[in-house]
Design a protein around this motif. Sequence first.
Motif, short mmCIF file in Angstrom:
data_model
loop_
_atom_site.label_atom_id
_atom_site.label_comp_id
_atom_site.label_asym_id
_atom_site.label_seq_id
_atom_site.Cartn_x
_atom_site.Cartn_y
_atom_site.Cartn_z
N HIS A 1 0.79 -1.12 -0.01
CA HIS A 1 -0.07 -0.11 0.01
C HIS A 1 0.85 1.42 -0.05
N ILE A 2 1.97 1.53 0.90
CA ILE A 2 2.75 2.42 0.87
C ILE A 2 3.51 2.60 -0.47
N VAL A 3 3.84 1.76 -1.27
CA VAL A 3 4.49 1.84 -2.56
C VAL A 3 3.31 2.24 -3.59
N ALA A 4 2.27 1.88 -3.50
CA ALA A 4 1.42 2.15 -4.49
C ALA A 4 1.03 3.56 -4.21
N TRP A 5 0.84 4.07 -3.00
CA TRP A 5 0.47 5.26 -2.70
C TRP A 5 1.76 6.30 -3.32
N GLN A 6 3.11 5.91 -2.84
CA GLN A 6 4.04 6.80 -3.23
C GLN A 6 4.25 7.04 -4.82
N ARG A 7 3.83 5.85 -5.62
CA ARG A 7 3.89 5.69 -7.07
C ARG A 7 2.55 6.43 -7.67
N GLY A 8 1.57 6.73 -7.05
CA GLY A 8 0.42 6.99 -7.71
C GLY A 8 -0.51 5.92 -8.51
N GLN A 9 -0.38 4.81 -7.57
CA GLN A 9 -0.99 3.60 -8.46
C GLN A 9 -1.96 2.88 -7.29
N THR A 10 -2.72 3.90 -6.72
CA THR A 10 -3.68 3.41 -5.53
C THR A 10 -5.04 2.69 -6.34
N GLY A 11 -5.38 3.18 -7.46
CA GLY A 11 -6.46 3.05 -8.03
C GLY A 11 -7.53 3.91 -7.70
N ILE A 12 -7.20 4.81 -7.00
CA ILE A 12 -8.19 6.10 -6.48
C ILE A 12 -7.80 7.28 -7.19
N PRO A 13 -8.41 7.72 -8.17
CA PRO A 13 -7.86 8.54 -9.33
C PRO A 13 -7.47 9.94 -8.56
N VAL A 14 -8.06 10.59 -7.77
CA VAL A 14 -7.41 11.97 -7.18
C VAL A 14 -6.44 11.67 -6.22
N ILE A 15 -6.29 10.37 -5.50
CA ILE A 15 -4.98 10.27 -4.91
C ILE A 15 -3.95 10.07 -5.77
N ASP A 16 -4.15 9.25 -7.00
CA ASP A 16 -2.96 8.86 -7.90
C ASP A 16 -2.66 10.31 -8.50
N ALA A 17 -3.45 11.27 -9.02
CA ALA A 17 -3.31 12.50 -9.70
C ALA A 17 -2.38 13.24 -8.89
N ALA A 18 -2.65 13.62 -7.49
CA ALA A 18 -2.04 14.23 -6.62
C ALA A 18 -0.65 13.63 -6.53
N MET A 19 -0.46 12.45 -6.24
CA MET A 19 0.90 11.75 -6.01
C MET A 19 1.74 11.72 -7.23
N ARG A 20 1.14 11.76 -8.44
CA ARG A 20 2.17 11.88 -9.40
C ARG A 20 2.39 13.25 -9.53
N ALA A 21 1.46 14.19 -9.60
CA ALA A 21 1.89 15.79 -9.47
C ALA A 21 3.11 16.01 -8.72
N LEU A 22 2.98 15.31 -7.62
CA LEU A 22 4.05 15.62 -6.56
C LEU A 22 5.52 15.19 -7.18
N TRP A 23 5.33 14.19 -7.86
CA TRP A 23 6.82 13.31 -8.32
C TRP A 23 7.20 14.28 -9.20
N ALA A 24 6.28 14.89 -10.37
CA ALA A 24 6.74 15.59 -11.53
C ALA A 24 7.01 17.24 -11.18
N THR A 25 6.32 17.43 -10.23
CA THR A 25 6.65 19.06 -9.77
C THR A 25 7.39 19.58 -8.53
N GLY A 26 7.27 18.57 -7.64
CA GLY A 26 8.04 18.75 -6.42
C GLY A 26 7.17 19.58 -5.55
N TRP A 27 5.90 19.59 -5.81
CA TRP A 27 5.03 20.55 -4.96
C TRP A 27 3.63 19.63 -5.01
N MET A 28 2.65 19.89 -3.97
CA MET A 28 1.44 19.36 -3.94
C MET A 28 0.38 20.53 -3.38
#
Length: 483
Positions: free
Chosen positions: A317-344
């Motif tokens: 669950h931790i890895v899925a959350w970190q990588r934006g692969q939780t299957g919950i779209p708004v969670i995944d969008a936020a986590m991927r944006a963090l990785w790409a931009t360094g901000w949330m």
Amino acid sequence: MSNASTLVWFRQDLRLADNPALDAALASEHIIPIYIVPPEGSDEGRDGFLRGGASRWWLHHSLTALDRDLRARGSRLIVRRGEPTEVLAQLAAESDATAVHWNRRLEPAGIATDRAVKQSLREQGLPVQSFAGNYLHEPWNVLNKQGAPYKVFTPYWKALLAEGIDLPVLPDPEPLPAVDEAIAGESIDSLGLLPGLDWADGFADWWAPGEAGAWDRFESFLDDVSRYHETRNRLDLDGTSRLSPHLHFGEISPRQVVARVRSEYPDALDDKGTEHFLREVGWREFGANLLYHFPQTETDNLDARFDHLPWRNDPDHIVAWQRGQTGIPVIDAAMRALWATGWMHNRARMIVASFLTKNCLVDWRIGADWFMDTLVDADLPSNTAGWQWVAGTGADAAPYFRIFNPVLQGEKFDPDGAFIRRWVPELAELPDKALFAPWEAKPDTLARAGVSLGETYPEPIVDLKTSRERALEAFQRIKDYER
């Protein structure tokens, strides 16, 4: 060297204007600006500056900007590595410096460094002065009537207003005295702050570190600050200031922020938009207040009842959350944006933190550590306060039964799905009705959008209803423990 100098130790104050340590040092004949890169793992470096790749990226560019600004005024930045006490003592001997100035840091590690350096240099006969340069008011000046620290934001904010937030701003110094060529330092490039991989290449599209970049961003935001109360929670809009990394690295000061808002909007505290924004400046102060008075909260629950909470800490669950692969779209969008931009976005921070700590029952410290590693604004006081607030373990915390529903949060704060579609493009063709909870969509709806759950996009790692009930049961079990 015949002319005495004052060393100005830059740390979390990478600006020239409204810099109390620099301003006071200019009373001497010469100044020598210095930035010290502490050893990896040292107290001075462990609370954000050298902790995460994103903040290291920012530091590289912020130091470059500071050196450029100093050179434009006739000076330059000396960069050296080592224990601060040793570096400052050696530089003082080289330059005949008669004093050392710096602006105080208020994280536990920064306080420890301040005390040790101050004691050592004074024992060596070198005068030291530290100044308040990073906050409107330091924590020991904002206490309740019993002389105790505030644990709830609203009364703290009222006390901060009573103390006064309209504070004088020091001018931008120009010109500055030259630094003798005999004084050497390392190049900023040699510090190795930039990541070896290309994951941060896109950061420059989002950020302009440095004093000038801070002001460009702030002035742009001021055009819409009166609507801040309406736009600040929208994930799909550029409705926030994005000043957090600039404030964290001290490229702009909170005094400057308040003064500029009040100059543009004299009745700022009576206007919904500007008042909401100034409260966010106050929340940053509140985070520093909490960590100063309760330094154990860097690693420990402020509410000790949560020491008994049975965190699950499922590694998948931790890895899925970190990588934006939780299957919950708004969670995944936020986590991927963090990785790409360094901000949330702050609303997104609350949503993803609630999901991790409550739906997944993962210890808040694991999430806080990931943020410190990946945020360009990896600010220990604000990060700690935010995670403990959402987890329910800290001061002024959200009640244990407040569990954000990420589907409803997405529908409310990304109403047209633009944020999700940008960062989770494999779902872009889904209609709005199916976008926020694709596992509830009809098979033909998914097929027409090219979505195959479990293949092109993950199935949810937890059932939202079941995991909510599990969290409530876990929190209920610890209610009766003594606070």
